[in-house]
Design a protein around this motif. Structure first.
Motif, PDB file in Angstrom:
ATOM      1  N   SER A   1     -18.049  38.132 -18.690  1.00  0.00           N
ATOM      2  CA  SER A   1     -17.995  37.715 -20.087  1.00  0.00           C
ATOM      3  C   SER A   1     -16.550  37.442 -20.514  1.00  0.00           C
ATOM      4  N   TYR A   2     -15.633  38.309 -20.111  1.00  0.00           N
ATOM      5  CA  TYR A   2     -14.216  38.147 -20.463  1.00  0.00           C
ATOM      6  C   TYR A   2     -13.651  36.868 -19.849  1.00  0.00           C
ATOM      7  N   ILE A   3     -13.998  36.586 -18.611  1.00  0.00           N
ATOM      8  CA  ILE A   3     -13.539  35.348 -17.962  1.00  0.00           C
ATOM      9  C   ILE A   3     -14.057  34.139 -18.735  1.00  0.00           C
ATOM     10  N   ASN A   4     -15.302  34.204 -19.163  1.00  0.00           N
ATOM     11  CA  ASN A   4     -15.886  33.118 -19.939  1.00  0.00           C
ATOM     12  C   ASN A   4     -15.114  32.905 -21.250  1.00  0.00           C
ATOM     13  N   ILE A   5     -14.778  33.986 -21.930  1.00  0.00           N
ATOM     14  CA  ILE A   5     -13.995  33.911 -23.166  1.00  0.00           C
ATOM     15  C   ILE A   5     -12.619  33.311 -22.879  1.00  0.00           C
ATOM     16  N   ALA A   6     -11.986  33.763 -21.806  1.00  0.00           N
ATOM     17  CA  ALA A   6     -10.656  33.256 -21.445  1.00  0.00           C
ATOM     18  C   ALA A   6     -10.707  31.752 -21.150  1.00  0.00           C
ATOM     19  N   LEU A   7     -11.721  31.311 -20.446  1.00  0.00           N
ATOM     20  CA  LEU A   7     -11.839  29.883 -20.136  1.00  0.00           C
ATOM     21  C   LEU A   7     -12.042  29.057 -21.408  1.00  0.00           C
ATOM     22  N   ARG A   8     -12.810  29.588 -22.353  1.00  0.00           N
ATOM     23  CA  ARG A   8     -13.000  28.878 -23.628  1.00  0.00           C
ATOM     24  C   ARG A   8     -11.686  28.783 -24.394  1.00  0.00           C
ATOM     25  N   ARG A   9     -10.869  29.838 -24.336  1.00  0.00           N
ATOM     26  CA  ARG A   9      -9.561  29.809 -25.010  1.00  0.00           C
ATOM     27  C   ARG A   9      -8.631  28.770 -24.378  1.00  0.00           C
ATOM     28  N   LEU A  10      -8.809  28.533 -23.090  1.00  0.00           N
ATOM     29  CA  LEU A  10      -7.934  27.597 -22.372  1.00  0.00           C
ATOM     30  C   LEU A  10      -8.360  26.138 -22.519  1.00  0.00           C
ATOM     31  N   GLU A  11      -9.552  25.899 -23.045  1.00  0.00           N
ATOM     32  CA  GLU A  11     -10.086  24.535 -23.123  1.00  0.00           C
ATOM     33  C   GLU A  11      -9.134  23.543 -23.780  1.00  0.00           C
TER      34      GLU A  11
END
Length: 132
Positions: free
Chosen positions: A78-88
């Protein structure tokens, strides 16, 4: 897709491993001092495992927890998913690095607090120290 196809953690449950809210504090490859013990830099840690399994596990709606380390694997996915969304929207390495550092500095809700993403998966903290 069957729930048997998800990737589970390879970290074995051991009574000697400290747990916080029912989640094992597994060794990490890091130079930052924290509650988790240091890992051998040549061995994969739970973060490496979460990154390796992320692409496959993110497609599953259900994940049967077999061992306590699976809880940590779910949380890290879940944290990786959040991090990837922040990097978009980040167009440069500097902007992306800043976004990830800011994410790491945010207050994270613990089990029992509003906003905690997995109610019922983890036990409630028994003390402020465990919550920290």
């Amino acid at each position: 897709m069957s729930i048997d196809q998800v990737y589970h953690s390879s970290f074995i449950d051991d009574d000697s491993i400290t747990k916080a809210c029912g989640c094992p504090l597994l060794p990490l490859k890091t130079h930052i001092k924290g509650p988790a013990p240091a890992s051998d830099p040549d061995k994969a840690d739970i973060v490496d495992e979460a990154i390796t399994f992320f692409r496959a596990n993110v497609f599953f709606k259900n994940f049967h927890v077999k061992i306590p380390a699976d809880k940590l694997l779910i949380y890290l996915t879940s944290y990786i998913n959040i991090a990837l969304r922040r990097l978009e929207g980040c167009r440069t390495l500097a902007v992306g690095t800043k976004a990830i550092i800011e994410l790491g500095l945010e207050k994270v809700p613990v089990p029992g607090e509003p906003g905690f993403p997995f109610p019922g998966l983890f036990t409630l903290p028994l003390s402020q120290e465990e919550a920290g």
